[in-house]
Design a protein around this motif. Structure first.
Motif, PDB file in Angstrom:
ATOM      1  N   MET A   1       0.848  -1.192   0.000  1.00  0.00           N
ATOM      2  CA  MET A   1       0.000   0.000   0.000  1.00  0.00           C
ATOM      3  C   MET A   1       0.891   1.252   0.000  1.00  0.00           C
ATOM      4  N   THR A   3       2.572   2.355  -2.629  1.00  0.00           N
ATOM      5  CA  THR A   3       3.654   2.245  -3.598  1.00  0.00           C
ATOM      6  C   THR A   3       3.207   2.890  -4.908  1.00  0.00           C
ATOM      7  N   ASP A   5       2.783   1.899  -7.871  1.00  0.00           N
ATOM      8  CA  ASP A   5       1.841   1.165  -8.716  1.00  0.00           C
ATOM      9  C   ASP A   5       0.424   1.164  -8.146  1.00  0.00           C
ATOM     10  N   THR A   6       0.257   1.535  -6.885  1.00  0.00           N
ATOM     11  CA  THR A   6      -1.089   1.692  -6.331  1.00  0.00           C
ATOM     12  C   THR A   6      -1.507   3.156  -6.282  1.00  0.00           C
ATOM     13  N   ASP A   9      -2.505   5.918 -11.511  1.00  0.00           N
ATOM     14  CA  ASP A   9      -3.388   5.179 -12.408  1.00  0.00           C
ATOM     15  C   ASP A   9      -2.566   4.785 -13.641  1.00  0.00           C
ATOM     16  N   THR A  46      -4.841   7.327  -8.574  1.00  0.00           N
ATOM     17  CA  THR A  46      -6.056   6.545  -8.350  1.00  0.00           C
ATOM     18  C   THR A  46      -6.824   7.151  -7.181  1.00  0.00           C
ATOM     19  N   GLY A  49      -5.056   6.235  -4.196  1.00  0.00           N
ATOM     20  CA  GLY A  49      -3.823   7.005  -4.062  1.00  0.00           C
ATOM     21  C   GLY A  49      -4.080   8.389  -3.492  1.00  0.00           C
TER      22      GLY A  49
END
Length: 279
Positions: A1, A3, A5-6, A9, A46, A49
């Motif tokens: 969580m 990072t 990549d999370t 988007d 995201t 995010g």
């Protein structure tokens, strides 16, 4: 969580992959930057995010340095030898808050974004800058602007050639971003700066960013301000700074104004600039 990549988007903005999709984004951003020195990637983060960065900003909001003073667009002292209408003698109320970079340790989500190689490489490609380095300032490389009701940032130029911001949370009202594109790309251009300050320039544009939007902005050359905020909800904006020479840090004067303190490195490297602009 928390990072890259999370947080990013990557389906919409595949900054981590070379190819046609990334190239299309690059073409659009470069065109926007070439036209007015500003480009916005809507929904770059995201929703998860956005919430992660909002929670992080909220957790250290009490570390923000809050300042209330009067500044001109160059953060310099008054010069009585100049005419009263000269931009260097035009001072405005400034009330703002910055959470310094040393509140975002290596394992934190915001610093993970700043140190994500794919993101910095993408930003460098957007800017088409051959010389592109992380800001070496331990108080200012990655910070959060935390603004409350009544806060605003009057007309000014940035210390760095290019700045990347990520909107995290908006106030209930206000906070629009206004800028005069490339107003000093070829020199100080005091006459046009004066028009902006007088409200008579036809170059000023207004931009409203939403949480999750990423903005690439050449704030060293474009005069800009943030309109005062209204409501009880604070406005959080992350600022990721990159520079054109390795080892650059802010001036001691600017650091005191923005963060309320300096570190030895600011005095050791005072005067190390890549240009001769006033600030």
């Amino acid at each position: 969580m928390g990072t890259p990549d999370t947080l990013i988007d990557l389906a919409r903005y595949p900054v981590h992959q070379t190819g046609h999709a990334r190239d299309i984004i690059l073409d659009r951003v470069r065109a926007d930057l070439g036209r007015d020195g500003c480009a916005v990637l809507k929904g770059f983060l995201t929703p998860a995010g956005v919430e992660i960065l909002r929670a992080q900003a909220e957790s250290v909001a009490d570390k923000a340095f809050r300042s209330f003073n009067r500044t001109n667009p160059y953060f310099t002292k008054d010069d009585p030898t100049l005419p009263a209408h000269d931009p260097r003698r035009r001072f405005f109320e400034r009330s703002n808050s910055f959470i310094p970079a040393d509140n975002f340790p290596p394992a934190s989500p915001l610093r993970a974004l700043y140190e994500y190689p794919a993101l910095s490489a993408f930003i460098q490609d957007c800017l088409e800058e051959e010389n592109f380095y992380p800001y070496a300032d331990p108080l200012a490389d990655v910070i959060v602007n935390a603004a409350d009701e009544g806060n605003g940032f009057p007309w000014h130029f940035d210390t760095n050639n290019f700045t990347v911001t990520i909107a995290i949370q908006n106030a209930e009202e206000g906070g629009a971003f206004e800028y005069a594109p490339n107003i000093r790309a070829g020199g100080e251009n005091f006459a046009e700066v004066e028009k902006v300050l007088d409200g008579t320039s036809d170059t000023v544009r207004t931009l409203v960013l939403e949480p999750g939007d990423l903005q690439i902005f050449r704030g060293r050359y474009s005069l800009h301000r943030v309109a005062p905020l209204r409501g009880k909800t604070p406005r959080y904006v992350a600022i990721l700074s990159y520079v054109e020479e390795p080892g650059m840090v802010g001036t001691p004067e600017r650091c005191r104004q923005l963060y309320g303190r300096t570190l030895p490195i600011h005095h050791e490297r005072a005067g190390q600039r890549a240009d001769a602009y006033l600030d």
